[in-house]
Design an enzyme around this catalytic site. Structure first.
Site, PDB file in Angstrom:
ATOM      1  N   SER A  53       0.836  -1.201   0.000  1.00 45.06           N
ATOM      2  CA  SER A  53       0.000   0.000   0.000  1.00 45.06           C
ATOM      3  C   SER A  53       0.870   1.250   0.000  1.00 45.06           C
ATOM      4  CB  SER A  53      -0.947  -0.002   1.210  1.00 45.06           C
ATOM      5  OG  SER A  53      -0.225  -0.260   2.399  1.00 45.06           O
ATOM      6  N   ASP A  91       5.593  -6.873   2.367  1.00 39.46           N
ATOM      7  CA  ASP A  91       4.877  -7.425   1.212  1.00 39.46           C
ATOM      8  C   ASP A  91       5.829  -7.742   0.072  1.00 39.46           C
ATOM      9  OD1 ASP A  91       2.115  -7.768   1.541  1.00 39.46           O
ATOM     10  OD2 ASP A  91       1.750  -5.615   1.376  1.00 39.46           O
ATOM     11  N   LYS A 121       5.048 -11.141   3.320  1.00 37.71           N
ATOM     12  CA  LYS A 121       3.623 -11.421   3.107  1.00 37.71           C
ATOM     13  C   LYS A 121       3.409 -11.616   1.608  1.00 37.71           C
ATOM     14  CE  LYS A 121       0.155  -8.230   3.847  1.00 37.71           C
ATOM     15  NZ  LYS A 121      -0.409  -8.075   2.492  1.00 37.71           N
ATOM     16  N   GLU A 123       0.270 -12.597  -1.438  1.00 40.60           N
ATOM     17  CA  GLU A 123      -1.168 -12.690  -1.719  1.00 40.60           C
ATOM     18  C   GLU A 123      -1.500 -13.968  -2.495  1.00 40.60           C
ATOM     19  OE1 GLU A 123      -2.634  -9.128  -3.650  1.00 40.60           O
ATOM     20  OE2 GLU A 123      -1.945  -7.838  -2.015  1.00 40.60           O
ATOM     21  N   GLU A 190      -8.731  -9.896   4.156  1.00 40.72           N
ATOM     22  CA  GLU A 190      -9.138  -8.521   3.858  1.00 40.72           C
ATOM     23  C   GLU A 190     -10.544  -8.486   3.256  1.00 40.72           C
ATOM     24  OE1 GLU A 190      -6.208  -6.190   1.788  1.00 40.72           O
ATOM     25  OE2 GLU A 190      -7.617  -4.541   1.432  1.00 40.72           O
TER      26      GLU A 190
HETATM   27  O1  KIV Z   1      -0.424  -3.409   1.740  1.00 41.12           O
HETATM   28  C1  KIV Z   1      -1.125  -3.330   2.768  1.00 41.12           C
HETATM   29  O2  KIV Z   1      -1.219  -2.291   3.429  1.00 41.12           O
HETATM   30  C2  KIV Z   1      -1.872  -4.517   3.177  1.00 41.12           C
HETATM   31  C3  KIV Z   1      -2.842  -4.376   4.313  1.00 41.12           C
HETATM   32  C4  KIV Z   1      -4.041  -3.646   3.882  1.00 41.12           C
HETATM   33  C5  KIV Z   1      -3.164  -5.671   4.932  1.00 41.12           C
HETATM   34  O3  KIV Z   1      -1.712  -5.545   2.614  1.00 41.12           O
END
Ligand code: KIV
Length: 272
Positions: A53, A91, A121, A123, A190
């Site tokens: 994000s 991420d 993390k 997806e 989410e």
């Molecule tokens: O990238 C992010 O901020 C996220 C959260 C919304 C969980 O993946």
């Protein structure tokens, strides 16, 4: 009494699991830079997520797709330098793991080596099984992410609630079970119905962290700029605002501009 760094008990995957086991909720916020990470860490946050994000919040892109692996590593290394206690998750950005599992492993290793973060993390569920296995085999902890997965926004077409229909809900439950079986330490859910999220949290033993997924899960995550009220236009139902920093910052900047224009700043005590 000041707390020495060596006395600070760092959060680990093991501790996060124990928190779920004893019913203690887990707090998680995003962070993308050193100074914010330091404040959040000192305030007692359990997990800091260097989310992709950052692509929206930091760089002003419409989606999370444009951010690169190098840019994620830059943000992650800045966050890690600000943290003494929190567990830092980063991420894997779009395009850094979908090609094949060797590319996924290379990307995850770069994040861990170059930023000093504690986990990645990623997806998706069944479709990324090989990448998850490969990354885990290198000893890198993985947090999964199911439900509304923003890297697939062009497949979904909208940011509306996912898994309302039985077929998608069943796939989500089996993906969550798979991620647990493979060895992920936690999963973000989410924007899905609260009852479904609670069912997942009950069916899998690893911590489930929700965003727009109701209160029946093991922890909650928000984008820090959203919960601090720095993004007035973004008002989804799930967002609780804990501050109005847009107003606080605007008032401070207006004060500064006025003081400079009036030759009131700096005064004598602020000069050498
Ligand atoms: O990238 C992010 O901020 C996220 C959260 C919304 C969980 O993946």
């Amino acid at each position: 009494m000041s707390v020495h760094k060596k006395d600070i008990k760092k959060i680990t995957t093991h501790q996060l699991q124990e928190m779920k086991n004893r019913g203690e909720k887990i707090s998680m916020l995003t962070a993308y830079d050193f100074s914010m990470a330091r404040i959040l860490d000192q305030a007692g946050i359990d997990i800091l997520l260097v989310g992709d994000s950052a692509s929206n919040v930091m760089a002003g892109h419409e989606t999370t797709l444009p951010i690169t692996l190098d840019q994620m590593i830059y943000h992650a290394a800045s966050v890690v330098r600000g943290v003494d206690r929190a567990f830092v998750v980063v991420d894997l950005p779009f395009g850094s793991y979908q090609g094949d599992s060797s590319e996924a492993l290379r990307s995850a290793i770069r994040i861990m080596k170059e930023s000093g973060a504690h986990a990645v993390k990623i997806e998706g569920g069944k479709e990324i099984e090989d990448s998850v296995k490969r990354i885990l085999s290198a000893g890198i902890p993985i947090m999964g992410h199911l439900g509304l997965t923003p890297q697939s926004i062009y497949k979904f077409g909208t940011y509306s609630v996912r898994a309302k229909e039985e077929e998608e809900a069943n796939k989500l439950v089996s993906d969550a079970k798979l991620l647990e079986e493979l060895g992920c330490f936690s999963i973000v859910l989410e924007k899905i119905p609260a009852a479904l999220a609670q069912k997942v949290a009950e069916k899998v033993s690893i911590p489930i962290i929700g965003i727009g997924a109701g209160g029946g899960v093991d922890g909650q995550v928000l984008v820090v700029q959203d919960m601090l009220g720095m993004n007035k236009e973004f008002k989804p139902k799930f967002l609780r605002r804990y501050a109005d920093l847009d107003q606080v910052i605007t008032d401070a900047v207006v004060g500064f501009v006025n003081d400079v224009k009036a030759s009131d700043f700096p005064n004598e005590s602020e000069s050498y």
